[in-house]
Design a protein around this motif. Structure first.
Motif, short mmCIF file in Angstrom:
data_model
loop_
_atom_site.label_atom_id
_atom_site.label_comp_id
_atom_site.label_asym_id
_atom_site.label_seq_id
_atom_site.Cartn_x
_atom_site.Cartn_y
_atom_site.Cartn_z
N PRO A 192 37.46 31.02 35.14
CA PRO A 192 38.62 30.13 35.28
C PRO A 192 39.09 29.95 36.72
O PRO A 192 39.86 29.03 37.01
CB PRO A 192 39.69 30.81 34.42
CG PRO A 192 39.24 32.23 34.27
CD PRO A 192 37.75 32.18 34.27
N ARG A 193 38.64 30.80 37.62
CA ARG A 193 39.06 30.67 39.02
C ARG A 193 38.58 29.35 39.62
O ARG A 193 39.22 28.81 40.53
CB ARG A 193 38.49 31.83 39.84
CG ARG A 193 38.97 31.87 41.29
CD ARG A 193 40.41 32.28 41.41
NE ARG A 193 40.87 32.31 42.79
CZ ARG A 193 42.04 32.78 43.18
NH1 ARG A 193 42.88 33.29 42.28
NH2 ARG A 193 42.39 32.76 44.45
N GLY B 86 34.18 16.55 38.80
CA GLY B 86 35.43 17.25 39.04
C GLY B 86 35.39 18.17 40.24
O GLY B 86 34.32 18.60 40.68
N GLY B 87 36.57 18.46 40.78
CA GLY B 87 36.66 19.32 41.95
C GLY B 87 36.17 20.73 41.68
O GLY B 87 35.60 21.38 42.56
N ALA B 88 36.38 21.23 40.45
CA ALA B 88 35.94 22.59 40.12
C ALA B 88 34.42 22.71 40.23
O ALA B 88 33.90 23.68 40.79
CB ALA B 88 36.40 22.95 38.72
N GLU C 250 38.55 33.97 47.35
CA GLU C 250 38.03 33.50 46.06
C GLU C 250 37.03 34.50 45.49
O GLU C 250 37.04 34.79 44.28
CB GLU C 250 37.38 32.13 46.22
CG GLU C 250 38.32 31.04 46.71
CD GLU C 250 39.59 30.97 45.89
OE1 GLU C 250 39.51 30.95 44.65
OE2 GLU C 250 40.68 30.97 46.50
N ALA C 251 36.17 35.04 46.32
CA ALA C 251 35.22 36.05 45.85
C ALA C 251 35.96 37.31 45.40
O ALA C 251 35.61 37.93 44.38
CB ALA C 251 34.22 36.39 46.95
N ARG C 252 37.01 37.68 46.13
CA ARG C 252 37.78 38.88 45.79
C ARG C 252 38.51 38.71 44.46
O ARG C 252 38.59 39.64 43.66
CB ARG C 252 38.76 39.18 46.92
CG ARG C 252 39.46 40.52 46.80
CD ARG C 252 40.05 40.94 48.15
NE ARG C 252 40.99 39.98 48.69
CZ ARG C 252 40.76 39.23 49.76
NH1 ARG C 252 39.60 39.29 50.40
NH2 ARG C 252 41.68 38.39 50.21
#
Length: 397
Positions: free
Chosen positions: A274-275, A337-339, A381-383
Motif C-alpha cells: 500500500p505504500r 497511475g502515479g503508483a 520509502e524503502a524504510r
C-alpha cells in the motif's frame, strides 16, 4: 565500505601533493593534451558542470545545503574548491547528451539519402567527479554495452551505443574524494563513496587546515601518471596520506541518509504494498528525479520534417518512466497511475536493475531527494516498507 587506492588496478601507484595554485597547471596541462575541461562552476544559484579554462572559476569557498526538496549555496570560510557535493547536473549530460541526432535524410531526385553524424567525439576532461558519480558512469558503461579493461581501454559488447562508447573512450576523469556529505547523501550505505573507487585517471583530495591548502593527487591510470609527472608537485608523505584518509572519514561520518540493506529483495517481495499508493498521493510525476539521476537512461525518438518534405531528422532525447506516454503501446498506456509509475522507477532502480545489468541503478548521490519538489525520499520509502515487515531499519544517520 572502505576502499584502498590500490583497487584501481594500476600497477604503479603514483601519489604527489600539489599546491592550491597548481590547479591551474592541471587545467592547462589537460588543455594542452587537447581536452575540453568540464568542471564545477557556480551559476544560477547552483553548482553546475560547465567548460572551464581558469581555476579561478571553480566555486572556491562555496558549499551546498541539501535536504528533501531544498538546495541552497552558502559561503564557507575554509575556501575549498570542492567543498560542495553534487548539484542538479551529472556527467551524463556530456557522455549521453539530452538531445542527439541519430540520422538525417534528404530527398534527391526520385530517391533519398540518409546520413549519420560523422567526425571524432569531443575529448572531455571531467574535473571534480565524485565517488557516487564515478560509480554512475560505471553503471552506464554496463547499460550501454561498454566493457572496460585494466581500468582504461574500452571495448564493445554485442549491443553497444556507439556514440556513448566513443565519448566514453575519449574522456579523461579527474575524481575528487569528498570532504563532507550533504543531508541527502547516502553513498556510504551503497558502497560507492565518499572515497572514489576505480575508474579515474587522477584523483584529488583537498587538504585544508593548519595553514595549508594543498591537494593529494593519486594516479589511477598510466595516462594519469604521465600527466601527474608534468605538474609542479612534491612527493606525498605518510602524513599527507593520513590527512587524506581523515578527509573522507569526515564525509563518511556526516552522511545524511542510509539505504536499507538487501533493498532489492525487499522491493521484490512488496510489489503490491500500500505504500505505492501513499507515495503516489504526494508524487507530482514531474520527472525531476529521473532528469537529475546520473544513471537513468530512458529516451524517446522524435522525427521532424521541414515544410517542403525534402529534409527529415531523427532525434533521440531524454524521457522518463514517469510520463504517461512512456509506457504507451497500441491501446493505451500500461502505467496510467502515479503508483505504478513510481513503483516502476524505484523497483527498477533498486531491484530489477540487478537482473539486467548485474548492479544497482542507484549510487547514493541523493539528487532525487534534493530535487523532488515535494521532498520524496527514496530511502524513507524503502524504510517504510521494511518497517511494515517488522524488520529492523538502519534509519538515517
Amino acid at each position: 565500505m572502505k576502499r584502498t587506492v590500490q583497487e584501481s588496478g594500476v600497477s604503479h601507484q603514483r601519489r604527489a601533493v600539489i599546491e592550491r595554485d597548481a590547479v591551474q597547471a592541471l587545467i592547462d596541462a589537460l588543455g594542452a593534451e587537447g581536452y575540453a575541461v568540464i568542471g564545477p562552476r557556480r551559476r544560477d544559484g547552483a553548482i553546475v558542470y560547465d567548460p572551464l579554462t581558469d581555476a579561478a572559476d571553480l566555486p572556491w569557498g562555496w558549499i551546498d545545503e541539501q535536504e528533501g526538496g531544498r538546495y541552497r549555496l552558502h559561503r564557507d570560510d575554509r575556501g575549498a574548491a570542492f567543498g560542495h557535493v553534487v548539484g542538479p547536473q551529472s556527467w551524463k549530460k556530456y557522455l549521453y547528451p539530452p538531445r542527439q541526432t541519430l540520422w538525417t535524410g534528404r530527398r534527391e531526385g526520385g530517391g533519398f539519402t540518409v546520413e549519420t553524424p560523422q567526425g571524432p567525439p569531443p575529448r572531455y576532461a571531467f574535473l571534480g567527479v565524485r565517488g557516487c558519480e564515478l560509480a554512475a558512469i560505471a553503471v552506464q558503461d554496463r547499460v550501454f554495452g561498454v566493457v572496460r579493461h585494466d581500468g582504461r581501454s574500452v571495448g564493445q559488447q554485442q549491443y553497444t551505443d556507439s556514440g556513448y562508447a566513443a565519448r566514453r573512450a575519449a574522456a579523461f576523469i579527474v575524481a575528487v574524494n569528498c570532504g563532507r556529505a550533504a543531508g541527502t547523501c547516502f553513498c556510504d550505505s551503497i558502497g560507492t563513496g565518499p572515497q572514489a573507487g576505480p575508474g579515474y585517471d587522477l584523483c584529488l583530495t583537498e587538504l585544508i587546515g593548519d595553514g595549508r591548502h594543498e591537494f593529494l593527487v593519486e594516479a589511477g591510470s598510466d595516462r594519469g601518471a604521465v600527466l601527474l609527472d608534468r605538474l609542479p608537485a612534491r612527493h606525498a608523505e605518510g602524513a599527507d596520506l593520513e590527512a587524506a584518509a581523515a578527509v573522507t572519514e569526515a564525509a563518511r561520518a556526516g552522511m545524511g541518509r542510509r539505504m536499507e540493506p538487501d533493498v532489492a529483495g525487499l522491493l521484490a517481495r512488496n510489489l503490491e504494498h500500500p505504500r505505492w499508493d501513499e507515495v503516489a498521493g504526494r508524487c507530482l510525476s514531474c520527472a525531476n528525479c529521473t532528469m537529475v539521476c546520473p544513471t537513468c537512461f530512458c529516451t524517446t525518438v522524435e522525427d521532424t520534417t521541414d515544410l517542403t518534405g525534402d529534409h527529415v531528422e531523427r532525434w533521440r532525447r531524454w524521457d522518463s518512466c514517469f510520463t504517461v506516454d512512456f509506457s504507451y503501446i497500441h491501446g493505451g498506456s500500461i502505467r496510467q497511475g502515479g503508483a505504478s509509475r513510481y513503483r516502476q522507477w524505484m523497483t527498477h532502480k533498486l531491484s530489477s536493475w540487478y537482473e539486467q545489468f548485474g548492479t544497482s541503478g542507484c549510487t547514493g548521490c541523493g539528487r532525487c531527494i534534493t530535487w523532488c519538489p515535494v521532498g520524496i525520499d527514496i530511502t524513507e520509502e524503502a524504510r517504510a516498507i521494511r518497517a511494515s515487515e517488522g524488520g529492523a531499519s538502519d534509519g538515517a544517520d
